[in-house]
Write an enzyme that holds these catalytic residues in place. Structure first.
Site, short mmCIF file in Angstrom:
data_model
loop_
_atom_site.label_atom_id
_atom_site.label_comp_id
_atom_site.label_asym_id
_atom_site.label_seq_id
_atom_site.Cartn_x
_atom_site.Cartn_y
_atom_site.Cartn_z
N ASN A 18 0.85 -1.19 0.00
CA ASN A 18 0.00 0.00 0.00
C ASN A 18 0.89 1.25 0.00
OD1 ASN A 18 -1.41 2.27 1.10
ND2 ASN A 18 -3.07 0.90 1.67
N ASP A 20 -0.13 4.49 -0.05
CA ASP A 20 -0.84 5.73 0.34
C ASP A 20 0.08 6.76 0.98
OD1 ASP A 20 -3.11 4.41 -0.41
OD2 ASP A 20 -3.91 4.14 1.61
N HIS A 21 0.98 6.27 1.85
CA HIS A 21 1.71 7.25 2.66
C HIS A 21 2.91 7.86 1.95
CE1 HIS A 21 -1.24 6.88 5.62
NE2 HIS A 21 -1.07 5.57 5.69
N ARG A 29 3.76 18.86 0.94
CA ARG A 29 4.34 20.01 0.25
C ARG A 29 3.54 20.42 -0.99
NH1 ARG A 29 9.74 21.51 1.45
NH2 ARG A 29 9.74 21.51 3.72
N HIS A 54 -5.57 3.59 -1.59
CA HIS A 54 -6.89 3.95 -1.06
C HIS A 54 -7.23 5.37 -1.52
CE1 HIS A 54 -9.55 4.25 2.84
NE2 HIS A 54 -10.21 4.57 1.75
N ARG A 56 -9.38 8.14 -0.93
CA ARG A 56 -10.35 8.56 0.09
C ARG A 56 -11.23 9.70 -0.43
NH1 ARG A 56 -10.39 7.87 5.57
NH2 ARG A 56 -9.07 6.17 6.26
N ARG A 60 -6.98 12.78 0.98
CA ARG A 60 -5.88 13.22 1.85
C ARG A 60 -4.52 12.67 1.41
NH1 ARG A 60 -7.43 9.98 7.35
NH2 ARG A 60 -9.41 11.02 6.97
N HIS A 61 -4.52 11.55 0.70
CA HIS A 61 -3.22 11.06 0.19
C HIS A 61 -3.30 10.77 -1.32
CE1 HIS A 61 -5.15 7.38 1.54
NE2 HIS A 61 -4.80 7.53 2.80
N GLU A 81 -8.63 0.50 -2.91
CA GLU A 81 -9.44 0.55 -1.69
C GLU A 81 -10.33 1.76 -1.78
OE1 GLU A 81 -7.00 0.81 1.75
OE2 GLU A 81 -6.16 -1.17 1.47
N THR A 111 -7.10 6.59 10.21
CA THR A 111 -6.96 5.48 9.27
C THR A 111 -8.23 4.66 9.37
OG1 THR A 111 -5.58 3.59 8.65
CG2 THR A 111 -5.75 4.05 10.99
N THR A 112 -8.34 3.61 8.54
CA THR A 112 -9.57 2.83 8.54
C THR A 112 -9.75 2.11 9.88
OG1 THR A 112 -9.07 2.48 6.22
CG2 THR A 112 -10.90 1.22 7.12
N GLU A 162 -11.09 -9.34 3.28
CA GLU A 162 -9.81 -8.99 3.90
C GLU A 162 -10.06 -8.83 5.39
OE1 GLU A 162 -7.20 -6.29 1.90
OE2 GLU A 162 -6.38 -5.54 3.81
N HIS A 205 -3.70 -4.51 7.79
CA HIS A 205 -3.82 -3.31 8.63
C HIS A 205 -2.90 -3.40 9.84
CE1 HIS A 205 -5.25 0.44 10.23
NE2 HIS A 205 -5.87 0.62 9.09
N GLY A 206 -1.96 -2.47 9.87
CA GLY A 206 -1.08 -2.34 11.03
C GLY A 206 0.04 -3.37 11.09
N GLY A 227 1.17 -1.37 4.35
CA GLY A 227 1.57 -0.05 3.86
C GLY A 227 2.38 0.77 4.84
N HIS A 228 1.72 1.32 5.84
CA HIS A 228 2.33 2.34 6.70
C HIS A 228 3.68 1.93 7.24
CE1 HIS A 228 2.79 4.61 10.50
NE2 HIS A 228 2.38 5.60 9.75
#
Ligand code: PXP
Length: 259
Positions: A18, A20-21, A29, A54, A56, A60-61, A81, A111-112, A162, A205-206, A227-228
């Site tokens: 993932n 996203d980040h 920026r 994802h 959203r 936001r990302h 997602e 986050t979700t 999932e 997730h996580g 991801g994160h």
């Protein structure tokens, strides 16, 4: 006759990365750097089997343009997602990702948080799932690993569930083996029930280096989406090299002015 023992073939779950980040950092920026598509290519070089992003509602990302570029240029499957809204269904039908993972979304969340409410959201989800599947998109539902959500997902005709590993990963940060064990039992049972119901089972997730193995060991799990943590670790893996390169450019510039 002495025959060699057969090597045991064990298939590993696929890894969806993932990105996203990467977009979160870019958006801090507002420019183009770092580019999530470049990150996706690097993730694939590193062994990612697919890329997850994802889109959203608040953008936001990941942006709409990121999705268009990922879909046009990726060499591996794209898992989009998204919330089960009219706007997102329209975007998915336009870009035709390989899979859509339907997730709950609340504007104020970081986050979700938690899985989809598949039981009370059945009627709305049914229409969304049917429309996506008609276009050949595989549909995944991001759910808590409980019996009712799994049964409802199967009944709705989802291809995949999932299972949310967020609570398990949070427990892993605490010093309470009993609670951690209960969360793992829930995911273990859920994976088993979901497969028995004919669903392909993913999880995510996580997840971190510390938590991934217990989940990857579950034989029913065919894909993990992470991801994160990976994007964070990439800073530590790559920062020294980036600083070294910047120092070299600075020194080179000075040498060029004196020569
Ligand atoms: N799977 C789903 C459905 C998600 O919503 C997320 C977060 O976007 C992930 C996996 C990846 O979670 P993390 O970024 O914590 O690894």
């Amino acid at each position: 006759m002495n025959s060699k023992p057969e090597t045991l073939k064990v298939s590993s779950p696929r890894l969806g990365v993932n990105i996203d980040h990467v977009a979160t950092i870019r958006n801090a920026r507002g420019g183009r750097h770092p580019d999530p598509l470049r990150a996706a290519h690097i993730a694939i070089e590193g062994g990612a089997d697919g890329i997850t992003a994802h889109l959203r509602e608040d953008r936001r990302h990941i942006s709409d343009n990121d999705i268009a570029r990922l879909k046009a240029e990726l060499t591996r499957p794209l898992n989009l997602e998204m919330a089960a809204t009219e706007e997102m269904v329209g975007i998915a039908l336009r870009h035709l990702p390989n899979a859509c993972c339907l997730v709950p979304e609340r504007r104020e969340e970081r986050t979700t948080e938690g899985g989809l409410d598949v039981v009370s959201g059945k009627d709305q989800l049914r229409g969304v799932i049917d429309r996506l599947k008609t276009k050949g998109i595989r549909v995944s539902l991001f759910i808590e690993a409980d019996e009712r959500s799994i049964a409802a997902s199967a009944e709705l005709g989802a291809d995949i569930v999932e299972l949310h590993t967020g609570a398990y990963c949070e427990r892993a940060l605490e010093d309470d083996a009993e609670k951690l064990g209960l969360e793992l039992d829930k995911i273990t049972r859920g994976a088993n029930l979901a497969q028995a119901a004919g669903l392909e089972v993913h999880a995510g997730h996580g997840l971190t280096y510390n938590t991934v193995k217990a989940i990857a060991r579950l034989p029913e799990i065919e894909e993990l989406n992470i991801g994160h943590f990976l994007i964070g670790e990439a800073i530590f893996g790559g920062l020294s090299e980036a600083v070294e390169h910047m120092r070299a450019l600075i020194a080179q510039a000075r040498r060029e002015t004196v020569s």
